[in-house]
Design an enzyme around this catalytic site. Structure first.
Site, short mmCIF file in Angstrom:
data_model
loop_
_atom_site.label_atom_id
_atom_site.label_comp_id
_atom_site.label_asym_id
_atom_site.label_seq_id
_atom_site.Cartn_x
_atom_site.Cartn_y
_atom_site.Cartn_z
N GLY A 27 0.90 -1.22 0.01
CA GLY A 27 0.24 0.20 0.08
C GLY A 27 0.77 1.23 0.20
CB SER A 28 1.11 4.34 2.32
OG SER A 28 1.35 3.62 3.41
CD GLU A 99 1.81 0.45 7.99
OE1 GLU A 99 0.60 0.20 7.69
OE2 GLU A 99 2.44 1.26 7.28
C1 SIN Z 1 1.74 -1.49 3.37
O1 SIN Z 1 1.67 -0.73 2.79
O2 SIN Z 1 2.21 -2.58 3.20
C2 SIN Z 1 0.57 -1.45 4.65
C3 SIN Z 1 -0.55 -0.68 4.36
C4 SIN Z 1 -0.18 0.84 4.29
O3 SIN Z 1 0.51 1.26 5.13
O4 SIN Z 1 -0.78 1.53 3.29
#
Ligand code: SIN
Length: 187
Positions: A27-28, A99
């Site tokens: 994700g981010s 997180e």
């Molecule tokens: C990730 O990016 O692996 C976890 C989710 C996020 O922080 O957007």
């Protein structure tokens, strides 16, 4: 389970005696690596799929008006593409904080583009966490995201950055791209 996962994650000491650990981001963590890393490589994990089903109280929304961000849902036979980072275990202090809204560190097999594999970690927000929002149609998700904003910025920017990052990796994710299309069409 309480949405703040810092304590649980800090007791996850599996890799603490290692000099370095591979972390898989989907994700981010693909487009915003705000931590030092030794190496990064595009990678994938199997039997998981990315979904905008997790509520964000602390980054792209607020506790009163949570945004929607991605987590991984078990999907036998499926695969999820992302970016893997080789980091030192000290980075988990910052990552657990970042997180903390429902994500747990889980052990996973990370597969690199050359077919080689390494055991590593991924942050996943499971449905038991109190910030989990669950399924909705891509259009509903886009409508929700359009109106959400939090300390890390507008929720829409999370989607646009993620979609761009996936395109740069030459990957498609119809769930993400469909939400992006609704947001860009303004519907
Ligand atoms: C990730 O990016 O692996 C976890 C989710 C996020 O922080 O957007």
């Amino acid at each position: 389970m309480h949405a703040n996962t810092i304590t649980i994650n800090q007791s996850m000491d599996e890799f603490d005696n290692h000099n370095s650990v591979w972390l898989f981001g989907y994700g981010s963590l693909i487009y915003n690596a705000d931590f030092p890393f030794i190496e990064k490589k595009p990678a994938r994990i199997h039997h998981w799929t990315r979904r905008f089903w997790q509520g964000s109280h602390d980054h792209r929304g607020t506790p009163e008006k949570p945004g929607r961000v991605v987590t991984l849902i078990e999907a036998p036979g499926d695969r999820c593409e992302g970016m893997a980072y080789l980091i030192t275990p000290e980075e988990f202090t910052h990552l657990d904080q970042r997180e903390k809204n429902g994500y747990l560190r889980l052990k996973v097999d990370i597969i690199f583009q050359d077919g080689s594999e390494k055991e590593g970690l991924v942050y996943i927000a499971e449905e038991e966490n109190t910030a989990f929002l669950g399924p909705a149609s891509e259009q509903e998700i886009a409508n929700h995201i359009r109106h959400s904003v939090g300390p890390s910025g507008k929720n829409i920017d999370y989607v646009l950055h993620l979609a761009d990052a996936l395109r740069k990796l030459n990957e498609t994710d119809e769930h993400v791209f469909e939400i992006e299309r609704y947001l860009l069409q303004g519907k």
